[in-house]
Design a protein around this motif. Structure first.
Motif, mmCIF file in Angstrom:
data_model
loop_
_atom_site.group_PDB
_atom_site.id
_atom_site.type_symbol
_atom_site.label_atom_id
_atom_site.label_comp_id
_atom_site.label_asym_id
_atom_site.label_seq_id
_atom_site.Cartn_x
_atom_site.Cartn_y
_atom_site.Cartn_z
ATOM 1 N N PHE A 37 0.858 -1.171 0.000
ATOM 2 C CA PHE A 37 0.000 0.000 0.000
ATOM 3 C C PHE A 37 0.903 1.232 0.000
ATOM 4 N N ARG A 38 0.326 2.363 -0.309
ATOM 5 C CA ARG A 38 1.108 3.592 -0.254
ATOM 6 C C ARG A 38 0.241 4.739 0.220
ATOM 7 N N GLN A 39 0.898 5.736 0.755
ATOM 8 C CA GLN A 39 0.189 6.929 1.194
ATOM 9 C C GLN A 39 1.040 8.145 0.921
ATOM 10 N N ALA A 40 0.504 9.044 0.145
ATOM 11 C CA ALA A 40 1.169 10.306 -0.157
ATOM 12 C C ALA A 40 0.691 11.366 0.835
ATOM 13 N N PRO A 41 1.474 12.389 1.072
ATOM 14 C CA PRO A 41 1.077 13.445 2.010
ATOM 15 C C PRO A 41 -0.265 14.047 1.628
ATOM 16 N N GLY A 42 -1.157 14.123 2.598
ATOM 17 C CA GLY A 42 -2.459 14.727 2.358
ATOM 18 C C GLY A 42 -3.445 13.851 1.630
ATOM 19 N N LYS A 43 -3.050 12.614 1.350
ATOM 20 C CA LYS A 43 -3.943 11.703 0.627
ATOM 21 C C LYS A 43 -4.228 10.460 1.456
ATOM 22 N N GLU A 44 -5.272 9.763 1.089
ATOM 23 C CA GLU A 44 -5.601 8.528 1.769
ATOM 24 C C GLU A 44 -4.685 7.400 1.304
ATOM 25 N N ARG A 45 -4.578 6.419 2.165
ATOM 26 C CA ARG A 45 -3.812 5.233 1.797
ATOM 27 C C ARG A 45 -4.502 4.524 0.636
ATOM 28 N N PRO A 87 6.212 11.113 -10.871
ATOM 29 C CA PRO A 87 6.110 11.902 -9.636
ATOM 30 C C PRO A 87 4.888 11.541 -8.801
ATOM 31 N N GLU A 88 3.806 11.146 -9.420
ATOM 32 C CA GLU A 88 2.613 10.773 -8.654
ATOM 33 C C GLU A 88 2.773 9.467 -7.892
ATOM 34 N N ASP A 89 3.858 8.752 -8.113
ATOM 35 C CA ASP A 89 4.156 7.549 -7.339
ATOM 36 C C ASP A 89 4.848 7.884 -6.020
ATOM 37 N N THR A 90 5.192 9.134 -5.825
ATOM 38 C CA THR A 90 5.836 9.552 -4.587
ATOM 39 C C THR A 90 4.909 9.313 -3.406
ATOM 40 N N SER A 115 -3.765 -7.607 8.702
ATOM 41 C CA SER A 115 -3.703 -7.422 10.147
ATOM 42 C C SER A 115 -2.356 -6.914 10.639
ATOM 43 N N ASP A 116 -1.333 -7.072 9.838
ATOM 44 C CA ASP A 116 0.004 -6.643 10.246
ATOM 45 C C ASP A 116 0.582 -5.697 9.199
ATOM 46 N N TRP A 117 1.253 -4.672 9.681
ATOM 47 C CA TRP A 117 1.775 -3.626 8.809
ATOM 48 C C TRP A 117 3.207 -3.290 9.179
ATOM 49 N N GLY A 118 3.987 -2.938 8.151
ATOM 50 C CA GLY A 118 5.333 -2.453 8.396
ATOM 51 C C GLY A 118 5.336 -0.961 8.671
ATOM 52 N N GLN A 119 6.530 -0.428 8.872
ATOM 53 C CA GLN A 119 6.687 0.984 9.195
ATOM 54 C C GLN A 119 6.747 1.882 7.971
ATOM 55 N N GLY A 120 6.995 1.297 6.832
ATOM 56 C CA GLY A 120 6.994 2.057 5.593
ATOM 57 C C GLY A 120 8.381 2.427 5.114
ATOM 58 N N THR A 121 8.486 2.642 3.817
ATOM 59 C CA THR A 121 9.713 3.119 3.193
ATOM 60 C C THR A 121 9.341 4.201 2.186
ATOM 61 N N GLN A 122 10.109 5.269 2.187
ATOM 62 C CA GLN A 122 9.762 6.428 1.373
ATOM 63 C C GLN A 122 10.284 6.276 -0.060
ATOM 64 N N VAL A 123 9.416 6.586 -0.995
ATOM 65 C CA VAL A 123 9.782 6.631 -2.411
ATOM 66 C C VAL A 123 9.491 8.040 -2.913
ATOM 67 N N THR A 124 10.499 8.665 -3.482
ATOM 68 C CA THR A 124 10.347 10.011 -4.014
ATOM 69 C C THR A 124 10.775 10.011 -5.477
ATOM 70 N N VAL A 125 9.889 10.458 -6.336
ATOM 71 C CA VAL A 125 10.155 10.499 -7.769
ATOM 72 C C VAL A 125 10.131 11.953 -8.222
#
Length: 127
Positions: A37-45, A87-90, A115-125
């Motif tokens: 899954f992904r979540q961009a700033p100000g957007k829903e997951r 860029p929209e994949d950021t 039920s289980d989630w990681g902490q996330g990794t940032q992708v910036t394009v």
């Protein structure tokens, strides 16, 4: 229950590629369904891609089709190969796992399957 640790994020230019990894530990054989899954700033997951290990079967959000590939190395590592990045994949990309034995639920992008989630990794394009 499993523990998930993502890696592989970073900064790339538009058109570039990245491969994300998610290491799975704990009761790994309970993680029948794993997804990104992904979540961009100000957007829903939003859901990106998932895989049901027993079938196997893969599911992709429209935004990922043709550009991203999800795979799993046995039950221990989940991957997301991303190409043609824009860029929209950021976003922050999260790995998730769930015990469901119904394959089609892996494509439920509401996230309720997981039920289980990681902490996330940032992708910036960048453009």
């Amino acid at each position: 229950q499993v523990q998930l640790v993502e890696s592989g994020g970073g900064s790339v230019q538009a058109g570039g590629s990245l491969r994300l990894s998610c290491e799975v530990s704990g009761y790994i054989y309970s993680a029948n369904c794993m997804g990104w899954f992904r979540q961009a700033p100000g957007k829903e997951r939003e859901g990106v891609a998932s895989i049901y290990s027993r079938a196997p079967a893969t599911y992709y959000a429209d935004s990922a089709k043709g550009r991203f590939t999800v795979s799993r190395d046995n039950y221990k590592t989940l991957y997301l190969q991303m190409s043609g990045l824009a860029p929209e994949d950021t976003a922050t990309y999260y790995c998730a796992a769930g015990p469901t034995t119904q394959s089609w639920l892996c494509g439920d992008w509401s996230g309720s399957t997981y039920s289980d989630w990681g902490q996330g990794t940032q992708v910036t394009v960048s453009s």
